[in-house]
Design a protein around this motif. Structure first.
Motif, PDB file in Angstrom:
ATOM      1  N   SER A 135      -2.212   1.805   7.354  1.00  0.00           N
ATOM      2  CA  SER A 135      -3.677   1.894   7.413  1.00  0.00           C
ATOM      3  C   SER A 135      -3.973   1.203   6.350  1.00  0.00           C
ATOM      4  CB  SER A 135      -4.085   2.702   7.607  1.00  0.00           C
ATOM      5  OG  SER A 135      -3.715   3.317   6.390  1.00  0.00           O
ATOM      6  N   SER A 136      -5.131   0.190   6.637  1.00  0.00           N
ATOM      7  CA  SER A 136      -5.679  -0.621   5.525  1.00  0.00           C
ATOM      8  C   SER A 136      -5.985   0.403   4.235  1.00  0.00           C
ATOM      9  CB  SER A 136      -7.556  -1.384   5.749  1.00  0.00           C
ATOM     10  OG  SER A 136      -8.162  -0.272   5.834  1.00  0.00           O
ATOM     11  N   GLN A 137      -6.386   1.809   4.189  1.00  0.00           N
ATOM     12  CA  GLN A 137      -6.739   2.562   2.884  1.00  0.00           C
ATOM     13  C   GLN A 137      -5.227   2.702   2.525  1.00  0.00           C
ATOM     14  OE1 GLN A 137      -7.461   5.955   5.530  1.00  0.00           O
ATOM     15  NE2 GLN A 137      -8.766   6.670   3.628  1.00  0.00           N
ATOM     16  N   PHE A 138      -3.306   2.545   2.879  1.00  0.00           N
ATOM     17  CA  PHE A 138      -3.094   2.566   2.004  1.00  0.00           C
ATOM     18  C   PHE A 138      -2.850   1.228   1.642  1.00  0.00           C
ATOM     19  CE2 PHE A 138       1.916   2.118   2.056  1.00  0.00           C
ATOM     20  CZ  PHE A 138       2.353   3.127   1.736  1.00  0.00           C
ATOM     21  N   VAL A 139      -2.735  -0.436   2.321  1.00  0.00           N
ATOM     22  CA  VAL A 139      -2.547  -1.270   1.409  1.00  0.00           C
ATOM     23  C   VAL A 139      -3.852  -1.119   0.103  1.00  0.00           C
ATOM     24  CG1 VAL A 139      -2.989  -3.748   2.354  1.00  0.00           C
ATOM     25  CG2 VAL A 139      -2.180  -2.084   3.794  1.00  0.00           C
ATOM     26  N   THR A 140      -4.192  -0.799   0.538  1.00  0.00           N
ATOM     27  CA  THR A 140      -5.863  -0.918  -0.464  1.00  0.00           C
ATOM     28  C   THR A 140      -5.074   0.323  -1.643  1.00  0.00           C
ATOM     29  OG1 THR A 140      -7.408  -0.956   0.724  1.00  0.00           O
ATOM     30  CG2 THR A 140      -7.807  -0.513  -1.195  1.00  0.00           C
ATOM     31  N   GLY A 141      -4.883   1.107  -1.347  1.00  0.00           N
ATOM     32  CA  GLY A 141      -4.074   2.130  -2.402  1.00  0.00           C
ATOM     33  C   GLY A 141      -2.860   2.048  -2.773  1.00  0.00           C
ATOM     34  N   ILE A 142      -1.918   1.960  -1.838  1.00  0.00           N
ATOM     35  CA  ILE A 142      -0.953   0.587  -2.740  1.00  0.00           C
ATOM     36  C   ILE A 142      -0.948  -0.362  -3.885  1.00  0.00           C
ATOM     37  CG2 ILE A 142       1.218  -0.918  -2.586  1.00  0.00           C
ATOM     38  CD1 ILE A 142       1.675   2.501  -2.343  1.00  0.00           C
ATOM     39  N   SER A 143      -1.984  -0.988  -3.322  1.00  0.00           N
ATOM     40  CA  SER A 143      -2.628  -2.883  -4.058  1.00  0.00           C
ATOM     41  C   SER A 143      -3.120  -2.114  -5.457  1.00  0.00           C
ATOM     42  CB  SER A 143      -3.674  -2.964  -3.446  1.00  0.00           C
ATOM     43  OG  SER A 143      -2.728  -4.063  -2.337  1.00  0.00           O
ATOM     44  N   ALA A 144      -4.089  -0.953  -5.314  1.00  0.00           N
ATOM     45  CA  ALA A 144      -4.618  -0.249  -6.600  1.00  0.00           C
ATOM     46  C   ALA A 144      -3.050   0.428  -7.436  1.00  0.00           C
ATOM     47  CB  ALA A 144      -5.809   0.240  -6.339  1.00  0.00           C
ATOM     48  N   ALA A 145      -2.447   1.012  -7.164  1.00  0.00           N
ATOM     49  CA  ALA A 145      -1.051   1.389  -8.127  1.00  0.00           C
ATOM     50  C   ALA A 145      -0.556   0.716  -8.547  1.00  0.00           C
ATOM     51  CB  ALA A 145      -0.346   2.607  -7.036  1.00  0.00           C
ATOM     52  N   LEU A 146      -0.384  -0.716  -8.145  1.00  0.00           N
ATOM     53  CA  LEU A 146       0.924  -1.066  -8.249  1.00  0.00           C
ATOM     54  C   LEU A 146      -0.286  -2.461  -9.158  1.00  0.00           C
ATOM     55  CD1 LEU A 146       2.476  -2.187  -5.192  1.00  0.00           C
ATOM     56  CD2 LEU A 146       3.701  -1.384  -7.642  1.00  0.00           C
ATOM     57  N   GLY A 147      -1.260  -2.539  -9.097  1.00  0.00           N
ATOM     58  CA  GLY A 147      -2.657  -3.989 -10.172  1.00  0.00           C
ATOM     59  C   GLY A 147      -2.785  -2.517 -11.034  1.00  0.00           C
ATOM     60  N   MET A 148      -2.778  -1.871 -11.009  1.00  0.00           N
ATOM     61  CA  MET A 148      -3.084  -0.424 -12.539  1.00  0.00           C
ATOM     62  C   MET A 148      -1.718  -0.760 -13.236  1.00  0.00           C
ATOM     63  SD  MET A 148      -4.843   1.113 -14.741  1.00  0.00           S
ATOM     64  CE  MET A 148      -6.599   1.233 -14.031  1.00  0.00           C
ATOM     65  N   ALA A 149      -0.538   0.077 -12.408  1.00  0.00           N
ATOM     66  CA  ALA A 149       0.646   0.279 -13.328  1.00  0.00           C
ATOM     67  C   ALA A 149       1.770  -0.154 -13.375  1.00  0.00           C
ATOM     68  CB  ALA A 149       1.433   1.658 -12.535  1.00  0.00           C
ATOM     69  N   LEU A 150       1.500  -1.684 -12.663  1.00  0.00           N
ATOM     70  CA  LEU A 150       2.725  -2.622 -12.578  1.00  0.00           C
ATOM     71  C   LEU A 150       2.367  -4.114 -13.567  1.00  0.00           C
ATOM     72  CD1 LEU A 150       4.998  -1.719  -9.757  1.00  0.00           C
ATOM     73  CD2 LEU A 150       5.329  -1.013 -12.298  1.00  0.00           C
ATOM     74  N   PHE A 151       0.791  -4.036 -12.665  1.00  0.00           N
ATOM     75  CA  PHE A 151      -0.005  -5.557 -13.301  1.00  0.00           C
ATOM     76  C   PHE A 151      -0.496  -5.063 -14.031  1.00  0.00           C
ATOM     77  CE2 PHE A 151       2.507  -6.100  -9.090  1.00  0.00           C
ATOM     78  CZ  PHE A 151       3.442  -7.256  -9.902  1.00  0.00           C
ATOM     79  N   GLY A 152      -1.060  -4.596 -14.580  1.00  0.00           N
ATOM     80  CA  GLY A 152      -2.675  -4.380 -15.559  1.00  0.00           C
ATOM     81  C   GLY A 152      -2.628  -5.016 -16.555  1.00  0.00           C
ATOM     82  N   ASN A 153      -1.265  -5.004 -17.015  1.00  0.00           N
ATOM     83  CA  ASN A 153      -0.831  -5.872 -18.324  1.00  0.00           C
ATOM     84  C   ASN A 153      -0.475  -7.403 -17.612  1.00  0.00           C
ATOM     85  OD1 ASN A 153       0.107  -7.455 -20.591  1.00  0.00           O
ATOM     86  ND2 ASN A 153       0.905  -5.368 -21.198  1.00  0.00           N
ATOM     87  N   LEU A 154      -1.206  -8.646 -17.668  1.00  0.00           N
ATOM     88  CA  LEU A 154      -0.694  -9.898 -16.938  1.00  0.00           C
ATOM     89  C   LEU A 154       0.718 -10.397 -17.544  1.00  0.00           C
ATOM     90  CD1 LEU A 154      -4.034 -11.467 -16.161  1.00  0.00           C
ATOM     91  CD2 LEU A 154      -2.399 -10.016 -14.482  1.00  0.00           C
ATOM     92  N   GLY A 155       0.753  -9.721 -18.623  1.00  0.00           N
ATOM     93  CA  GLY A 155       1.646  -9.943 -20.002  1.00  0.00           C
ATOM     94  C   GLY A 155       3.562  -9.604 -19.109  1.00  0.00           C
ATOM     95  N   THR A 156       2.843  -9.375 -18.222  1.00  0.00           N
ATOM     96  CA  THR A 156       4.247  -8.415 -17.093  1.00  0.00           C
ATOM     97  C   THR A 156       4.593  -9.365 -15.751  1.00  0.00           C
ATOM     98  OG1 THR A 156       3.612  -6.139 -17.469  1.00  0.00           O
ATOM     99  CG2 THR A 156       5.435  -7.128 -15.365  1.00  0.00           C
ATOM    100  N   VAL A 157       3.250 -10.568 -15.583  1.00  0.00           N
ATOM    101  CA  VAL A 157       3.748 -11.013 -14.748  1.00  0.00           C
ATOM    102  C   VAL A 157       4.107 -12.192 -15.471  1.00  0.00           C
ATOM    103  CG1 VAL A 157       2.032 -12.821 -13.161  1.00  0.00           C
ATOM    104  CG2 VAL A 157       1.470 -10.375 -13.484  1.00  0.00           C
ATOM    105  N   ARG A 158       3.328 -13.239 -16.568  1.00  0.00           N
ATOM    106  CA  ARG A 158       3.563 -13.875 -17.574  1.00  0.00           C
ATOM    107  C   ARG A 158       5.757 -13.769 -17.470  1.00  0.00           C
ATOM    108  NH1 ARG A 158       2.932 -14.245 -23.547  1.00  0.00           N
ATOM    109  NH2 ARG A 158       4.064 -16.559 -24.388  1.00  0.00           N
ATOM    110  N   MET A 159       5.641 -12.758 -18.338  1.00  0.00           N
ATOM    111  CA  MET A 159       7.107 -11.650 -18.518  1.00  0.00           C
ATOM    112  C   MET A 159       8.659 -12.487 -16.679  1.00  0.00           C
ATOM    113  SD  MET A 159       9.717  -8.957 -19.275  1.00  0.00           S
ATOM    114  CE  MET A 159       8.775  -8.091 -17.904  1.00  0.00           C
ATOM    115  N   ILE A 160       7.758 -12.043 -16.061  1.00  0.00           N
ATOM    116  CA  ILE A 160       8.281 -11.904 -14.499  1.00  0.00           C
ATOM    117  C   ILE A 160       8.477 -14.005 -14.400  1.00  0.00           C
ATOM    118  CG2 ILE A 160       8.487 -12.368 -12.219  1.00  0.00           C
ATOM    119  CD1 ILE A 160       7.081  -9.479 -12.831  1.00  0.00           C
ATOM    120  N   PHE A 161       7.541 -14.930 -14.461  1.00  0.00           N
ATOM    121  CA  PHE A 161       7.360 -15.953 -14.022  1.00  0.00           C
ATOM    122  C   PHE A 161       8.175 -16.987 -15.239  1.00  0.00           C
ATOM    123  CE2 PHE A 161       5.489 -20.272 -15.567  1.00  0.00           C
ATOM    124  CZ  PHE A 161       5.640 -20.328 -14.008  1.00  0.00           C
ATOM    125  N   GLN A 162       8.240 -16.104 -16.411  1.00  0.00           N
ATOM    126  CA  GLN A 162       9.594 -16.747 -17.720  1.00  0.00           C
ATOM    127  C   GLN A 162      10.542 -17.010 -16.985  1.00  0.00           C
ATOM    128  OE1 GLN A 162       8.294 -15.778 -21.125  1.00  0.00           O
ATOM    129  NE2 GLN A 162       6.595 -17.921 -22.099  1.00  0.00           N
TER     130      GLN A 162
END
Length: 181
Positions: A135-162
């Motif tokens: 469902s679109s509800q689940f996809v939106t919820g998971i996206s919000a959870a991952l965005g807040m908990a894992l990718f809320g700090n863009l330093g994480t994205v930079r660290m993965i890229f490096q």
């Protein structure tokens, strides 16, 4: 009645919280000091302030670093988790290592809930698990959870890229990126 009618939803929420909790617990197990492992970081300070909150009989709590002083630092977060630790009777050294995964799971599941509920005012009734996860509800919820908990700090994205850059050219210069690994 609500528990019976929304059983799949409640089970899904509990499993998601457990998944985020275990993910962060594994990070804690792999690297118990998340700040500066070679310098000690903030862990000794955090743990001493946490213990001061647990042992103080009056507030503001005593300062563990200065005799006859009181804690001149923000401590409300320590107080919130300290109350739960006292109620549950958990040893502070164990509780300290369970607090971060618990807060991580709570942040993730709160973001999931907001994402899920913003898309639809009322949870839809799903006839199967597959329908719920697609469902679109689940996809939106998971996206919000991952965005807040894992990718809320863009330093994480930079660290993965490096990290990927270092995998591609260990110890070398990445052409065009201007980053020396």
């Amino acid at each position: 009645a609500d528990l019976r009618s929304e059983k799949r939803y409640f089970i899904m929420i509990e499993v998601l919280f457990l998944a985020f909790f275990l993910f962060d617990l594994l990070i804690r197990l792999g690297n118990p000091d998340l700040w500066h492992p070679w310098k000690g970081g903030e862990k000794p300070m955090d743990f001493s302030y946490f213990n001061a909150i647990l042992k103080s009989t009056t507030f503001p709590p005593y300062d563990p670093w200065f005799a006859q002083g009181y804690l001149n630092y923000y401590y409300y977060g320590f107080l919130l988790v300290g109350v739960l630790v006292k109620w549950l009777g958990i040893v502070p050294a164990i509780a300290y290592n369970l607090i971060l995964p618990t807060v991580f799971g709570m942040i993730a599941i709160s973001a999931f809930s907001i994402g899920w509920n913003l898309l639809h005012a009322h949870p839809a009734r799903f006839s199967s698990w597959r329908g719920m996860f697609q469902s679109s509800q689940f996809v939106t919820g998971i996206s919000a959870a991952l965005g807040m908990a894992l990718f809320g700090n863009l330093g994480t994205v930079r660290m993965i890229f490096q990290g990927y850059q270092r995998l591609a050219a260990p110890g070398g210069l990445i052409e065009g990126a201007g980053i020396i690994a």
